[in-house]
Design an enzyme around this catalytic site. Sequence first.
Site, PDB file in Angstrom:
ATOM      1  N   ASP A   2      35.528  50.016  39.917  1.00 53.06           N
ATOM      2  CA  ASP A   2      35.940  49.361  38.944  1.00 53.06           C
ATOM      3  C   ASP A   2      37.349  48.674  38.698  1.00 53.06           C
ATOM      4  O   ASP A   2      38.247  49.233  38.993  1.00 53.06           O
ATOM      5  CB  ASP A   2      35.372  50.109  37.438  1.00 53.06           C
ATOM      6  CG  ASP A   2      35.223  49.511  36.295  1.00 53.06           C
ATOM      7  OD1 ASP A   2      35.032  48.094  36.415  1.00 53.06           O
ATOM      8  OD2 ASP A   2      35.231  49.637  35.277  1.00 53.06           O
ATOM      9  N   GLY A   5      38.276  42.486  38.334  1.00 51.19           N
ATOM     10  CA  GLY A   5      38.601  41.620  37.715  1.00 51.19           C
ATOM     11  C   GLY A   5      39.827  41.421  36.912  1.00 51.19           C
ATOM     12  O   GLY A   5      40.654  40.471  37.004  1.00 51.19           O
ATOM     13  N   ARG A   6      40.074  42.728  36.254  1.00 53.99           N
ATOM     14  CA  ARG A   6      41.260  42.980  35.850  1.00 53.99           C
ATOM     15  C   ARG A   6      42.496  42.757  36.663  1.00 53.99           C
ATOM     16  O   ARG A   6      43.566  42.323  36.150  1.00 53.99           O
ATOM     17  CB  ARG A   6      41.508  44.319  35.003  1.00 53.99           C
ATOM     18  CG  ARG A   6      40.714  44.060  33.559  1.00 53.99           C
ATOM     19  CD  ARG A   6      40.499  45.556  33.148  1.00 53.99           C
ATOM     20  NE  ARG A   6      39.266  46.258  34.142  1.00 53.99           N
ATOM     21  CZ  ARG A   6      38.818  47.406  33.612  1.00 53.99           C
ATOM     22  NH1 ARG A   6      39.509  48.283  32.977  1.00 53.99           N
ATOM     23  NH2 ARG A   6      37.779  47.741  34.444  1.00 53.99           N
ATOM     24  N   ASN A  50      24.781  44.422  35.897  1.00 51.91           N
ATOM     25  CA  ASN A  50      25.614  43.432  36.604  1.00 51.91           C
ATOM     26  C   ASN A  50      24.846  41.915  36.540  1.00 51.91           C
ATOM     27  O   ASN A  50      25.611  41.037  36.676  1.00 51.91           O
ATOM     28  CB  ASN A  50      26.499  43.738  37.646  1.00 51.91           C
ATOM     29  CG  ASN A  50      27.280  44.961  37.735  1.00 51.91           C
ATOM     30  OD1 ASN A  50      27.483  45.660  38.762  1.00 51.91           O
ATOM     31  ND2 ASN A  50      27.796  45.050  36.703  1.00 51.91           N
TER      32      ASN A  50
HETATM   33  C1  FPP Z   1      33.820  45.970  39.602  1.00 51.94           C
HETATM   34  O1  FPP Z   1      35.139  45.345  39.243  1.00 51.94           O
HETATM   35  C2  FPP Z   1      33.405  45.446  40.984  1.00 51.94           C
HETATM   36  C3  FPP Z   1      32.133  44.838  41.046  1.00 51.94           C
HETATM   37  C4  FPP Z   1      31.142  44.820  39.986  1.00 51.94           C
HETATM   38  C5  FPP Z   1      31.715  44.476  42.363  1.00 51.94           C
HETATM   39  C6  FPP Z   1      32.071  45.314  43.725  1.00 51.94           C
HETATM   40  C7  FPP Z   1      31.351  44.675  44.676  1.00 51.94           C
HETATM   41  C8  FPP Z   1      31.743  44.078  45.803  1.00 51.94           C
HETATM   42  C9  FPP Z   1      33.504  43.893  45.906  1.00 51.94           C
HETATM   43  C10 FPP Z   1      30.954  43.189  46.718  1.00 51.94           C
HETATM   44  C11 FPP Z   1      31.273  43.703  48.172  1.00 51.94           C
HETATM   45  C12 FPP Z   1      30.725  44.987  48.370  1.00 51.94           C
HETATM   46  C13 FPP Z   1      31.025  46.137  49.160  1.00 51.94           C
HETATM   47  C14 FPP Z   1      30.444  47.264  49.376  1.00 51.94           C
HETATM   48  C15 FPP Z   1      32.270  45.691  50.049  1.00 51.94           C
HETATM   49  P1  FPP Z   1      34.890  44.666  37.907  1.00 51.94           P
HETATM   50  O2  FPP Z   1      34.491  42.954  38.225  1.00 51.94           O
HETATM   51  O3  FPP Z   1      33.827  45.037  36.799  1.00 51.94           O
HETATM   52  O4  FPP Z   1      36.204  44.288  37.293  1.00 51.94           O
HETATM   53  P2  FPP Z   1      36.732  44.222  35.819  1.00 51.94           P
HETATM   54  O5  FPP Z   1      35.904  45.509  35.000  1.00 51.94           O
HETATM   55  O6  FPP Z   1      38.263  44.435  35.734  1.00 51.94           O
HETATM   56  O7  FPP Z   1      36.358  43.042  35.209  1.00 51.94           O
END
Ligand code: FPP
Length: 221
Positions: A2, A5-6, A50
């Site tokens: 997690d 985005g931040r 998601n």
């Molecule tokens: C969480 O950050 C991340 C995700 C929902 C996506 C993670 C998936 C990948 C990077 C795709 C590639 C996969 C692999 C295994 C390499 P967020 O977007 O929820 O961040 P935030 O909470 O700060 O907005």
Amino acid sequence: MDGNGRWAQRKNLPRSEGHNQGTKSARAIVEESRRLNIPYLTLYAFSRENWTRPKEEISFLFGLLTRFLTGELQTLIKQDIRLNILGDITDLPLPARKAVEHTCSKTRSCKSMTLNLALNYSGRFEIVRACRLMLEQGLSPVEVTEENFNNYLYTAGQPDPDLIIRTSGELRISNYLLYQSAYSELYFTPTLWPDFTPEELHLALEEYASRQRRLGGINSL
Ligand code: FPP
């Protein structure tokens, strides 16, 4: 994983840059876990919830996943890492689904580590799905036991997680491995996933090693 985005927001970058960087963290953590002989590693890459994200972000994420798997296949084989999916991949965009199926099939006989990718995953759905499968197979009520239940989860045949790490300061489980995490140790860190390094993995493992796991029993003095 997690906080992508931040991480991007804080640097005035598009969210996609956070996901790019998050993929680099994922690679480094898989590599370090393999080096440490950790037999099972699970990365929560995409939840069933998601899908409510903007279409462009979803499409970017699955493109990234496809490129990641295609680019890392030879390394996975060389490092003897088996890819296994927790979740329903039939809903994935076709190229991503194909890359996932191809990687799983090519690494099927790898034995040194299992890399679980939770994709289109939800813990509650997994439990409901297990119940449905048992009913479909005509199990009688006495055959529905805790031991048996495990066989109907995506993680069938695997041990429960010893340690669950959540990055980015959120103090929630968020529908992750609900059945399997009954006795898992939890580690929460404010570090955003793109900044989560092998050094921080070591900190989490040291903290885990210092805890006394009682598994429902009493403390030994
Ligand atoms: C969480 O950050 C991340 C995700 C929902 C996506 C993670 C998936 C990948 C990077 C795709 C590639 C996969 C692999 C295994 C390499 P967020 O977007 O929820 O961040 P935030 O909470 O700060 O907005």
